[in-house]
Design a protein around this motif. Sequence first.
Motif, PDB file in Angstrom:
ATOM      1  N   GLY A 290      90.411  52.974  59.392  1.00 22.71           N
ATOM      2  CA  GLY A 290      89.593  51.855  58.960  1.00 22.71           C
ATOM      3  C   GLY A 290      88.605  51.369  60.006  1.00 22.71           C
ATOM      4  O   GLY A 290      87.646  50.678  59.680  1.00 22.71           O
ATOM      5  N   GLU A 291      88.819  51.726  61.280  1.00 24.16           N
ATOM      6  CA  GLU A 291      87.889  51.307  62.333  1.00 24.16           C
ATOM      7  C   GLU A 291      86.631  52.167  62.299  1.00 24.16           C
ATOM      8  O   GLU A 291      86.668  53.335  61.922  1.00 24.16           O
ATOM      9  CB  GLU A 291      88.531  51.440  63.717  1.00 24.16           C
ATOM     10  CG  GLU A 291      89.531  50.362  64.036  1.00 24.16           C
ATOM     11  CD  GLU A 291      90.029  50.449  65.473  1.00 24.16           C
ATOM     12  OE1 GLU A 291      89.650  51.386  66.207  1.00 24.16           O
ATOM     13  OE2 GLU A 291      90.818  49.571  65.850  1.00 24.16           O
ATOM     14  N   VAL A 292      85.533  51.560  62.745  1.00 23.54           N
ATOM     15  CA  VAL A 292      84.267  52.291  62.830  1.00 23.54           C
ATOM     16  C   VAL A 292      84.331  53.202  64.059  1.00 23.54           C
ATOM     17  O   VAL A 292      84.744  52.786  65.142  1.00 23.54           O
ATOM     18  CB  VAL A 292      83.081  51.307  62.933  1.00 23.54           C
ATOM     19  CG1 VAL A 292      81.782  52.054  63.206  1.00 23.54           C
ATOM     20  CG2 VAL A 292      82.972  50.485  61.653  1.00 23.54           C
TER      21      VAL A 292
ATOM     22  N   ARG B 112      80.533  55.601  61.007  1.00 21.14           N
ATOM     23  CA  ARG B 112      81.360  55.685  59.798  1.00 21.14           C
ATOM     24  C   ARG B 112      82.788  55.308  60.167  1.00 21.14           C
ATOM     25  O   ARG B 112      83.116  55.116  61.331  1.00 21.14           O
ATOM     26  CB  ARG B 112      81.294  57.095  59.221  1.00 21.14           C
ATOM     27  CG  ARG B 112      79.842  57.394  58.800  1.00 21.14           C
ATOM     28  CD  ARG B 112      79.683  58.529  57.888  1.00 21.14           C
ATOM     29  NE  ARG B 112      80.327  58.316  56.610  1.00 21.14           N
ATOM     30  CZ  ARG B 112      80.720  59.324  55.838  1.00 21.14           C
ATOM     31  NH1 ARG B 112      80.544  60.566  56.226  1.00 21.14           N
ATOM     32  NH2 ARG B 112      81.288  59.095  54.686  1.00 21.14           N
ATOM     33  N   ARG B 113      83.661  55.210  59.199  1.00 26.23           N
ATOM     34  CA  ARG B 113      85.041  54.778  59.422  1.00 26.23           C
ATOM     35  C   ARG B 113      86.003  55.952  59.504  1.00 26.23           C
ATOM     36  O   ARG B 113      85.805  56.973  58.856  1.00 26.23           O
ATOM     37  CB  ARG B 113      85.489  53.842  58.315  1.00 26.23           C
ATOM     38  CG  ARG B 113      84.681  52.562  58.288  1.00 26.23           C
ATOM     39  CD  ARG B 113      85.359  51.470  57.512  1.00 26.23           C
ATOM     40  NE  ARG B 113      84.551  50.270  57.519  1.00 26.23           N
ATOM     41  CZ  ARG B 113      84.580  49.358  58.476  1.00 26.23           C
ATOM     42  NH1 ARG B 113      85.383  49.494  59.492  1.00 26.23           N
ATOM     43  NH2 ARG B 113      83.798  48.304  58.424  1.00 26.23           N
TER      44      ARG B 113
END
Length: 170
Positions: free
Chosen positions: A13-15, A46-47
């Motif tokens: 979920g992190e960029v 992006r993630r």
Amino acid sequence: MPVLAVVRPVAAGEVIEAEDVGVVRLGVDDATQVVAAGRRDGVVGRRAVVPLLAGQLLAPGQVGDAAAFPPPGRALVVVGVEPGMLPAGLAAGQRIAVVPGTAPGGHAAGDAEAKLSDPVLGVVSAVSVQQSASGKGAVTVLVDAAAVRRIAQMTEPRIAVLSESVKEVS
């Protein structure tokens, strides 16, 4: 062939930032299983769809617009652990058992509580050492979704590191 590798861990979920990936050269039989270094601009910003660990090669399905983690039927649970009770070297990817400690006052749990507090097997997703106001460390664990309540009801949970050969804990 130059391909992208993860340089530092990125949670699902992190960029993904430029500093999170680097270029390595290797011979590959199937280039569809890795991300070519020339596609770096399509990755940065992006993630991470799943947790990315330092040292792993980046695969196309690991990058997207939203996290696909935890997978269906699984859950991430944060377990607070007293100072000094984290196993040395505990790191993401290790198999563990979350086991109940002793109840307040030093008494062992009763039969009903013991049944609810059977050990729960899982895989470490992240480890934080004593950063909360309580002074406890935090271990984020991937477990079966059905085990979430059992972990939440544990008094003073403990972490036991397991070898790959261990299939159940008694």
